[in-house]
Design an enzyme around this catalytic site. Structure first.
Site, short mmCIF file in Angstrom:
data_model
loop_
_atom_site.label_atom_id
_atom_site.label_comp_id
_atom_site.label_asym_id
_atom_site.label_seq_id
_atom_site.Cartn_x
_atom_site.Cartn_y
_atom_site.Cartn_z
N LYS A 81 79.92 -54.01 -72.73
CA LYS A 81 80.73 -53.80 -71.73
C LYS A 81 81.64 -54.99 -71.87
CE LYS A 81 80.42 -53.26 -66.39
NZ LYS A 81 79.67 -53.40 -65.47
N SER A 156 80.18 -49.11 -62.55
CA SER A 156 81.40 -49.76 -63.04
C SER A 156 81.22 -49.76 -64.80
CB SER A 156 81.34 -51.02 -62.84
OG SER A 156 80.46 -51.91 -63.27
N SER A 180 75.42 -50.09 -61.41
CA SER A 180 76.47 -49.64 -62.61
C SER A 180 76.14 -49.40 -64.00
CB SER A 180 77.26 -50.99 -62.53
OG SER A 180 78.23 -51.17 -61.44
#
Lengths: 487, 511
Positions: A81, A156, A180
């Site tokens: 990420k 997210s 997330s």
């Protein structure tokens, strides 16, 4: 097992690599080719560096040839990420603020993955500064869900879940502040694990809410999650909140730890607002455990109704301070409209941050303001304690809790324009962060329209071994993980 | 109307540690700009703080030295504000639970004369807390540059109660803190390097009143004399405003020591809301009894206590102790020499150190640090507490305590005369040789005198100076000196003056 390399598991690929049936370069090339093929449709990556990945793969092959393999992750392409620092690679948090920022240092998890021989592959899209539940808040455009690219992958860490589901990586890392990792895992049909707060170092993770953030893996199987967790967990003297403990062999625990377990079903998690198809799938999972001799108990987490409010006070308060450093002075976006120092802050931040980030900074600044601190922040911390006590109380009677991960399956990009409606995506996941517990989302079926459904298992603090074993028992008896998006 | 000033000081002291407060990168002064940095100092995305235990040790030690109550837990808070010298745009500090509470600073006020002890007072402390220093801005004509070398240096803030009433008291307070910190090895407290900084909160009220007046915070008192001048100036300014019929406003003022003026920086309305909250990146640290006991054992005796003990134990007068005790190394040096010299010789030892040794040391390193800085002095005099550079000269001096003790012993025994001893001392400082060896080599020993011969010389002197004899007999004791000259001359300067004195007195007594 898929015939396609990019859809296979770490465990399986590691065996093939060890048996010299496959090279890391071949595997990495397959993943790169797949990425080129699907990226126009998915947009899971903010950036990737093919030459760098292939060089890492070649180095891995050389290690194996010399009989010096670092273990099951050696040569496995893993995506990160875009909030996790890798030396010499962009680190943007999907924000215009850090559009051109290149990290000069490695996060601790990065160092650990490098040590394990993993091929670090690409920077994965997410909601800006990890704030959101759909990846629509990325400054670089939304990510599509591989099961239906007109739908969101969750957030997210939506780039991390989508890339894995689409075969653009063999595993990925995300970060979980309020769900997330677990929510996008559920929406994309993959396994997502949020470890106990403090198990994985946060050093080098762009902070959203320091007391809630935790890095964790996205994998195709629970076994793979155990492998990745084993590589990234452990005390780090550069993170004061990291826990000093021996890291067990999570993979071995999958089979050594056997049930039957006592599972708790929190009644507050099956109330109104839950999609009926999801409810039905989770009920089937409950029935499965019951059929295996597990004791199923209804439990109550009475402060559940305060989770969302508590979360949005604490998370935004911490974020308002954590994001202070993005000021255009030392790095990051600096407005050309600025005339003096105060102007640099005002313009750079106005131009560099997106609307959701600004909304949360404003809210967080407000709750910490003189005269409001006691009423909001201090009270939220007290409620947080009560929420944690709810869980610990429940764990006196049960080994783990079983709940839906998300109240809804993947929704259409642009469908939820109201930020408050989006906040509801996290109602089943947020309590876990507030209580600092480990939790895993595992695939547990599909909706009639073919969208993945996830079930969440919530474990006792530091009992990841147990949690993974419980999840593994379910996964072994179902084939949800062996299904792939057709496109 | 007569007014009384009420003054509280906020003193920032940089703690002398190898590394910074929350990261491993070195702390230091005078390096190339932005070389003492790392991801944590520069607040790069993802960087996290980790507490420096040595800094916590140092502040606990400071607290123990000043008699503070040490909190059982060291807790960290964030102070949020935007300024380019603050890389994170928050400072890690301690808000509602400072590590040290209460305590006091002993001060000595100037007396009417330099060799007299002044009045002592204890100024109560509110708190001492630990935080991190900020970077430094350098303003150019068209731009401003930031140097983050200083950013993240461990810093403690010592806050006094509003309990001082004159610039002199504030000045004595600051110099006492400085001496304490240097003594404890906590900081070098070099104000020029920003290791000691001071802000003052000043208000006035009619004499006899007990309420607190409108407070003005005076900033940038960045030299020890600016503290005195700045506070004096502010007291006068406030009185003038009130006398004119004006009203004081709560504000922060900037003092310019060069021009001796101040100007308003901001008023109360523009005060920051720092949005303090507990730092979620740092765990609270428990300070147990064992930890405190270990640090207590490392706490040195402070100057004022030492001064009192030197007087009681060695009967050394204030005029010497006020020089000796303000430098820890010098005090230790004195005490070692006094012990070696034995009972009754401590004052002589002190005289040699204060008058001769310090002169030799300043001669040796005057070029490097300047003469004025070399003589440690009581803060009550001029605040010139010895900085470590001074003690370096002492540490490398060839004159060791044993030399001084031996020389004092020789003088007391009459083996050498005072003038000869002075010569011996100078050579001792140059060579490090033992005083006896020097005296031998240079023929400076007082000659062993035949008592009969001495008596003859004395009788001759008495016979030759009837006027002096009459004067002595009529009670003028000093008249005996006129008789000593001819005796010494006859003895070619090698007679023991004590023996000469005794012999003359004996002869005069029977006349």
């Amino acid at each position: 097992m898929s015939s396609k390399l990019y859809f296979r598991t770490i465990a399986d690929l590691a065996a093939a690599l060890d048996a010299k049936q496959l090279s890391s370069v071949e595997l990495t090339q397959a993943v790169i080719a797949r990425t080129h093929a699907v990226e126009p449709c998915i947009h899971a990556f903010n950036s990737f560096d093919e030459a760098d990945a292939l060089a890492q793969a070649a180095a891995s092959d050389a290690r194996r040839a010399a009989g010096q393999s670092c273990g099951p992750l050696d040569g496995i392409p893993i995506g990160l990420k875009d909030v996790i620092a890798v030396t010499g690679q962009p680190l943007t948090a999907s924000s215009k603020m850090l559009k051109d920022f290149v990290s000069p240092y490695d996060a601790t998890v990065t160092t650990k993955l490098k040590k394990a021989g993993a091929v670090l592959w690409g920077r994965l899209n997410c909601d800006e500064f990890a704030m959101g539940s759909s990846t629509e808040n990325s400054a670089f455009g939304p990510t599509g869900n591989p099961w239906d690219p007109t739908r969101v992958p969750g957030g997210s860490s939506g780039g991390s879940s989508a890339a894995l589901a689409a075969g653009e990586a063999i595993a990925t890392l995300g970060s979980d502040t309020g769900g997330s990792i677990r929510q996008p895992a559920a929406l994309c049909g993959v396994v997502g694990l949020k470890p106990t707060y403090g198990l994985v170092s946060r050093f080098g993770l762009i902070a959203f809410a320091s007391s809630l953030d935790q890095i964790g893996p996205f994998t195709r199987t629970v076994e793979d999650a155990a492998i990745v967790l084993g590589a990234i967990a452990g005390h780090d003297e550069r993170d004061s909140t990291s826990f000093q403990a021996e890291i067990p062999d999570y993979r071995a625990a999958l089979t050594s730890q056997r049930g039957p377990w006592k599972l708790g079903i929190p009644k507050e998690y099956f109330a109104t607002g839950l999609d009926p198809e999801i409810a039905a799938s989770v009920e089937k999972a409950i029935a499965f455990y019951q059929s295996q001799g597990c004791e199923i108990r209804e439990v109550s987490l009475p402060h559940t109704q305060y989770c969302l409010d508590t979360y949005y006070v604490i998370a935004t308060a911490e974020a308002s301070s954590n994001l202070g450093r993005y000021d255009g002075i030392r790095y990051g976006h600096r407005s050309t409209a600025a005339k003096d120092a105060v102007d640099i802050y005002a313009h750079s931040r106005a131009e560099g941050f997106g609307p959701e980030v600004k909304r949360r900074i404003i809210l967080g600044t407000y709750v910490l303001s003189s005269g409001y601190y006691d009423a909001y922040y201090l009270r939220a911390q007290k409620v947080r304690t009560l929420i944690r006590q709810d869980f610990l109380h429940a764990f006196r009677d049960v080994d783990a809790l079983l709940t839906p991960t998300s109240p809804m399956p993947a929704f259409k990009i642009g469908e939820k324009a109201d930020p408050l409606a989006l906040y509801l995506c996290d109602i089943y996941t947020i309590g876990v962060n507030l209580a600092g517990l480990p939790a895993i989302s595992v695939p547990c079926g599909f909706t009639k329209s073919g969208l993945p459904i996830g079930a969440q298992l919530i474990g006792q603090p530091w009992k990841e071994s147990n949690l993974l074993a419980i999840a593994h028992a379910y996964e072994r008896a179902h084939d949800w993980s062996a299904q792939f998006p057709i496109f | 109307m007569n007014y009384e000033a009420v003054i509280g000081l906020e003193v920032h002291v940089q703690i002398k540690t190898q590394s910074k407060m929350f990261t491993r990168v070195a702390a230091g002064y005078g390096h190339e700009p932005n070389t003492l940095t790392d991801p944590v100092v520069l607040a790069l995305p993802g960087a996290l703080p980790v507490m420096n235990k040595a800094a916590l040790d140092a502040i606990i030690k400071a607290g123990l030295l000043l008699g503070c109550k040490i909190a059982p837990v060291c807790k960290w808070d964030r102070k949020n504000y935007f300024y380019p010298d603050s890389p994170k745009n928050y400072q890690i500090s301690q808000y509602d639970q400072p590590i040290c509470l209460g305590g006091s600073v002993e001060i000595e006020l100037p007396a009417s004369a330099r060799n007299l002890m002044g009045e002592h007072k204890k100024i109560p402390l509110t708190r001492i807390h630990l935080e991190e220093d900020v970077g430094k801005l350098n303003h150019g004509a068209t731009d401003s540059l930031v140097d983050y070398n200083r950013a993240g240096t461990p810093l403690m803030e010592i806050v006094s109660d509003p309990a001082m009433h004159s610039a002199e008291e504030a000045y004595a307070y600051l110099t006492s803190i400085r001496a304490t910190m240097i003594y404890g090895g906590i900081s070098d407290c070099d104000m020029e390097k920003g290791q000691l900084r001071c802000d003052a909160n000043i208000s006035i009220r009619p004499v006899g009143a007990t309420h607190l007046g409108i407070k003005v915070e005076l900033k940038n008192l960045n030299s020890i004399s600016f503290v005195r001048d700045g506070i004096d100036h502010e007291i006068k300014r406030q009185i003038a405003v009130v006398e004119r019929g004006g009203t004081l406003v709560q504000e922060t003022r900037d003092y310019d020591g060069q021009t001796g003026t101040s100007q308003s920086l901001r008023s109360k309305e523009m005060a920051h809301d720092y949005r303090y909250f507990p730092d979620p990146d740092l765990m609270p640290v428990r300070v147990d009894a064992e930890w405190k006991t270990r640090l207590q054992a490392e706490c040195p005796e402070l100057p004022f206590a030492k001064q009192r003990r030197f007087f009681e134990q060695y009967q050394v007068p204030y005029s010497l102790t006020s020089v000796l005790v303000w430098d820890r190394m010098l005090a230790d040096y004195f005490e070692a020499a006094a012990q070696l010299a034995g009972p009754g010789k401590a004052q002589a030892v002190g005289n040699w150190i204060v008058n001769d040794l310090l002169r030799e040391l300043s001669r040796g390193s005057a070029a490097a640090v300047g003469d004025a800085a070399l003589r440690p002095r009581s803060p009550a005099r001029d605040g010139g507490v010895a900085a470590p550079a001074d003690t370096h000269a002492l540490a490398t001096s060839k004159v060791r305590p044993a030399h001084i003790a031996a020389l004092v012993g020789m003088v007391e025994a009459g083996t050498v005369l005072t003038n000869a001893a002075k010569e011996i001392f100078i050579e001792m400082a140059a060579t490090g040789d033992q005083p006896a060896a020097i005296a031998e080599r240079r023929g400076l020993c007082a000659a062993p005198i035949d008592t009969n011969e001495l008596e003859t010389w004395c009788r001759d002197a008495i016979a030759a100076n009837p006027k002096a004899v009459v004067e002595f007999k009529s009670g003028k004791d000093s008249a005996i000196n006129a008789l000593k000259g001819p005796v010494m001359k006859a003895a070619k300067g090698k007679a023991n003056p004590k023996l000469v004195d005794e012999t003359l007195r004996c002869l005069l007594a029977v006349m």
